[in-house]
Scaffold this motif. Structure first.
Motif, short mmCIF file in Angstrom:
data_model
loop_
_atom_site.label_atom_id
_atom_site.label_comp_id
_atom_site.label_asym_id
_atom_site.label_seq_id
_atom_site.Cartn_x
_atom_site.Cartn_y
_atom_site.Cartn_z
N LEU A 39 0.79 -1.23 0.00
CA LEU A 39 0.00 0.00 0.00
C LEU A 39 0.82 1.28 0.00
O LEU A 39 0.33 2.32 -0.44
N ASP A 40 2.02 1.23 0.54
CA ASP A 40 2.85 2.41 0.74
C ASP A 40 2.03 3.49 1.46
O ASP A 40 1.98 4.65 1.06
N ASP A 41 1.40 3.07 2.57
CA ASP A 41 0.50 3.94 3.33
C ASP A 41 1.04 4.13 4.75
O ASP A 41 1.06 3.20 5.54
N PRO A 42 1.46 5.35 5.08
CA PRO A 42 2.00 5.58 6.43
C PRO A 42 0.96 5.40 7.54
O PRO A 42 1.32 5.18 8.69
N PHE A 43 -0.32 5.49 7.21
CA PHE A 43 -1.36 5.27 8.22
C PHE A 43 -1.45 3.79 8.60
O PHE A 43 -2.05 3.44 9.61
N ILE A 44 -0.89 2.93 7.79
CA ILE A 44 -0.83 1.49 8.09
C ILE A 44 0.51 1.14 8.71
O ILE A 44 0.58 0.51 9.75
N TRP A 45 1.61 1.55 8.08
CA TRP A 45 2.91 1.08 8.55
C TRP A 45 3.42 1.84 9.78
O TRP A 45 4.10 1.25 10.61
N ALA A 46 3.10 3.11 9.93
CA ALA A 46 3.64 3.88 11.06
C ALA A 46 3.21 3.33 12.43
O ALA A 46 4.05 3.12 13.30
#
Length: 82
Positions: A39-46
């Motif tokens: 996803l390259d989504d900071p709301f998921i990985w952070a």
């Protein structure tokens, strides 16, 4: 990580559930990878970076102190009970 103070004070990681810690490590690793790679989504990985750090800290405490109380603490508890 609420039990970290007790773990360090008692020198026993018996308060940390091993199964939950292992599952938490696996879960946050998978979500972190999915959030970064797919996803390259900071709301998921952070948030999962923080979760993985917490899980690894718990694993470190388990590795350092083990789940059994130290012999001296067990003897002192036994003496106090008699």
């Amino acid at each position: 990580l609420a039990a970290v103070r007790a773990v360090v004070r008692e020198r026993s990681a018996a308060a940390i559930p091993v199964g939950f810690t292992l599952f938490s490590t696996a879960n946050t690793t998978v979500w972190l990878a999915y959030g970064l790679v797919v996803l390259d989504d900071p709301f998921i990985w952070a948030p999962n970076v923080l979760g993985l750090a917490s899980a690894l800290a718990q694993l470190g405490l388990l590795a350092r102190y083990g789940t059994r109380p130290p012999a001296a603490a067990a003897v002192a508890k036994q003496v106090q009970g008699n």
